[in-house]
Design an enzyme around this catalytic site. Structure first.
Site, PDB file in Angstrom:
ATOM      1  N   ARG A  15     -17.611 -32.832 -59.983  1.00 60.07           N
ATOM      2  CA  ARG A  15     -17.826 -33.304 -58.563  1.00 60.07           C
ATOM      3  C   ARG A  15     -17.305 -34.586 -58.444  1.00 60.07           C
ATOM      4  O   ARG A  15     -17.571 -35.672 -59.118  1.00 60.07           O
ATOM      5  CB  ARG A  15     -19.184 -33.245 -58.263  1.00 60.07           C
ATOM      6  CG  ARG A  15     -19.537 -33.257 -56.750  1.00 60.07           C
ATOM      7  CD  ARG A  15     -21.097 -33.142 -56.711  1.00 60.07           C
ATOM      8  NE  ARG A  15     -21.825 -34.259 -57.120  1.00 60.07           N
ATOM      9  CZ  ARG A  15     -21.953 -35.208 -56.371  1.00 60.07           C
ATOM     10  NH1 ARG A  15     -21.404 -35.381 -55.301  1.00 60.07           N
ATOM     11  NH2 ARG A  15     -22.612 -36.230 -56.861  1.00 60.07           N
ATOM     12  N   ASN A 197     -12.876 -40.891 -57.221  1.00 58.41           N
ATOM     13  CA  ASN A 197     -12.108 -41.153 -58.528  1.00 58.41           C
ATOM     14  C   ASN A 197     -12.784 -41.931 -59.527  1.00 58.41           C
ATOM     15  O   ASN A 197     -12.031 -42.802 -60.238  1.00 58.41           O
ATOM     16  CB  ASN A 197     -10.537 -41.526 -58.338  1.00 58.41           C
ATOM     17  CG  ASN A 197      -9.990 -40.706 -57.515  1.00 58.41           C
ATOM     18  OD1 ASN A 197      -9.884 -39.265 -57.495  1.00 58.41           O
ATOM     19  ND2 ASN A 197      -9.345 -41.500 -56.382  1.00 58.41           N
ATOM     20  N   ARG A 198     -14.067 -41.974 -59.592  1.00 56.38           N
ATOM     21  CA  ARG A 198     -14.930 -42.889 -60.228  1.00 56.38           C
ATOM     22  C   ARG A 198     -14.823 -44.135 -60.125  1.00 56.38           C
ATOM     23  O   ARG A 198     -15.185 -45.132 -60.876  1.00 56.38           O
ATOM     24  CB  ARG A 198     -14.541 -42.418 -61.751  1.00 56.38           C
ATOM     25  CG  ARG A 198     -14.965 -40.894 -62.273  1.00 56.38           C
ATOM     26  CD  ARG A 198     -16.336 -40.568 -61.801  1.00 56.38           C
ATOM     27  NE  ARG A 198     -16.770 -39.204 -62.465  1.00 56.38           N
ATOM     28  CZ  ARG A 198     -16.763 -38.093 -61.755  1.00 56.38           C
ATOM     29  NH1 ARG A 198     -16.553 -38.128 -60.370  1.00 56.38           N
ATOM     30  NH2 ARG A 198     -16.982 -37.081 -62.156  1.00 56.38           N
ATOM     31  N   LEU A 199     -14.110 -44.695 -58.775  1.00 57.95           N
ATOM     32  CA  LEU A 199     -14.017 -46.251 -58.669  1.00 57.95           C
ATOM     33  C   LEU A 199     -15.307 -46.641 -57.733  1.00 57.95           C
ATOM     34  O   LEU A 199     -14.908 -46.843 -56.495  1.00 57.95           O
ATOM     35  CB  LEU A 199     -12.602 -46.279 -57.949  1.00 57.95           C
ATOM     36  CG  LEU A 199     -11.497 -45.983 -58.899  1.00 57.95           C
ATOM     37  CD1 LEU A 199     -10.204 -46.132 -57.943  1.00 57.95           C
ATOM     38  CD2 LEU A 199     -11.269 -46.739 -60.134  1.00 57.95           C
TER      39      LEU A 199
END
Ligand SMILES: Cc1cc2nc3c(=O)[nH]c(=O)nc-3n(C[C@H](O)[C@H](O)[C@H](O)COP(=O)(O)O)c2cc1C
Length: 219
Positions: A15, A197-199
């Site tokens: 997710r 995007n895990r940023l």
């Protein structure tokens, strides 16, 4: 689900996070004010138990353990929770006062990480809080030797019955000396906001010479 199905499920889920930024400009200069802003949003999002937090303690050898407790107050920039002083957490805090708290508000894709030193609140603060609890909770505090082994459920319920009998004519039940509050005095508070995007955004407050300093760390 079988364990194999659990494994397949958790491997199939990826997710991404929404794009709700957390910017230095928009963050309060005081982490408690920022906590209040986020808490209001957690309440508004109807998050169950927004005052629940994961408390991690460790033995003097550094072996950690974690559990959920309720935040019950904030006094002089310290987070307060109540528990049994003889519980596993109580024993660990007596030998190693450094602890951390983690608040996860999944619906808002947020966590707050708090680190600091724990001390007991004053007996009078614990007394005031205990007095305000429902009678059943007061009896529960007396009845439970928290974290100690129980023979069976009946043993606990028998304790409760004996105490109900003892206090049947009054709700004026004294606070057990083994039960009360702790306060965590934070030196680091991190506000984490999930981003695509895990940023993710991570804004960290650290206390230096009594002042809160703000910085950003990498996701
Ligand atoms: C939502 C929730 C709230 C809880 N609140 C408290 C609390 O405020 N105080 C407490 O002693 N235990 C609370 N508990 C129980 C603790 O998680 C834990 O089982 C208990 O304190 C014993 O922990 P210990 O053996 O590590 O000392 C709560 C559990 C849950 C799931």
């Amino acid at each position: 689900m079988s364990l194999e199905e659990v494994k397949s499920y958790i491997n199939s889920i990826r997710r991404d996070f929404a794009d709700r930024p957390l910017n230095e400009d928009a963050v309060s200069k005081n982490p408690f004010k920022q906590y209040a802003v986020w808490f209001e949003e957690a309440v508004g999002s109807q998050i169950l138990d927004p005052y629940a937090m994961c408390l991690s303690t460790a033995t003097k050898e550094g072996r950690p353990s974690s559990r959920i407790v309720y935040m019950r107050d904030i006094i002089d920039e310290q987070f307060v929770f109540y528990t049994n002083y003889k519980s596993q957490k109580g024993i660990e805090l007596a030998e190693n006062p450094f602890a951390s708290l983690n608040i996860h508000w999944g619906e808002l894709e947020r966590q707050i990480r708090i680190e600091g030193k724990v001390t007991k609140v004053s007996p009078s603060i614990s007394d005031t809080y205990f007095k305000a609890r429902p009678k059943e909770s007061k009896i529960g505090a007396w009845a439970s030797h928290q974290s100690c082994q129980l023979l069976n459920r009946e043993a606990l319920e028998n304790n409760v019955k004996l105490l109900e009998e003892k206090y049947k004519d009054t709700s004026d039940i004294p606070r057990p000396e083994f039960w009360g509050g702790y306060q965590l005095n934070p030196t680091r508070i991190e506000f984490w906001q999930g981003r695509p995007n895990r940023l993710h955004d991570r804004i960290v407050f650290t206390k230096e010479n009594g002042e809160w300093r703000l910085s950003r760390v990498s996701p």
